[in-house]
Design a protein around this motif. Sequence first.
Motif, mmCIF file in Angstrom:
data_model
loop_
_atom_site.group_PDB
_atom_site.id
_atom_site.type_symbol
_atom_site.label_atom_id
_atom_site.label_comp_id
_atom_site.label_asym_id
_atom_site.label_seq_id
_atom_site.Cartn_x
_atom_site.Cartn_y
_atom_site.Cartn_z
ATOM 1 N N LEU A 58 2.863 -7.859 8.757
ATOM 2 C CA LEU A 58 2.659 -8.038 7.325
ATOM 3 C C LEU A 58 1.166 -7.819 7.087
ATOM 4 C CD1 LEU A 58 4.132 -8.778 4.695
ATOM 5 C CD2 LEU A 58 3.547 -11.153 5.146
ATOM 6 N N GLY A 59 0.817 -6.589 6.758
ATOM 7 C CA GLY A 59 -0.584 -6.223 6.567
ATOM 8 C C GLY A 59 -1.222 -6.933 5.393
ATOM 9 N N ILE A 60 -2.533 -7.010 5.427
ATOM 10 C CA ILE A 60 -3.281 -7.728 4.401
ATOM 11 C C ILE A 60 -3.106 -7.103 3.014
ATOM 12 C CG2 ILE A 60 -5.454 -6.491 4.750
ATOM 13 C CD1 ILE A 60 -5.039 -10.266 4.021
ATOM 14 N N ALA A 61 -2.829 -5.801 2.933
ATOM 15 C CA ALA A 61 -2.644 -5.162 1.623
ATOM 16 C C ALA A 61 -1.475 -5.783 0.855
ATOM 17 C CB ALA A 61 -2.438 -3.666 1.786
ATOM 18 N N THR A 62 -0.502 -6.335 1.564
ATOM 19 C CA THR A 62 0.631 -6.968 0.888
ATOM 20 C C THR A 62 0.205 -8.214 0.115
ATOM 21 O OG1 THR A 62 1.246 -8.260 2.843
ATOM 22 C CG2 THR A 62 2.292 -6.101 2.581
#
Length: 161
Positions: A56-60
Amino acid sequence: MIDRQWIERHIPHQGLMCLLDRVERWDEREIVCIAHSHARADNPLRNHGPGSGTRLGIATAIEYAAQATAVHGALLIGEDGKLSSGFLASARNVSWHHPHLDDLSDELAVHATRLSGNEMTVLYAFAIFAAARKLIDGRISIFLNRDAAPSFSGQFEHLPS
């Protein structure tokens, strides 16, 4: 208490796509929401690409901030209102301070502060924390669906930054 059930009744995001669990506090200018969904294996924003595992990348985190603004709008409309859809128009001045959300065990505190807006668009500053550690911050603008606009009329005057 403004919990997940209240949130789901008042914003367009339902089921697993409702990422927020409760509202910690709010007033006419800002809101703080709490989330635990980043730690769930069934989070719909996880990347399931080849060789990447399920991250779950930080951009999410921008979606978490956008949902907090939707909750804030619903609270400003009042108990009888429900937001129509809005659209994330832009994310600007975003600073990443951590690469992923899924490796954090602490709950997320999603802060959103309304900077300005009108019946068509709203600008918020946001920051997301795990414990006292800032993970991401920036600004997002939301384009409001015309069906929602009359309910917001007059509530989004320019506020000093």
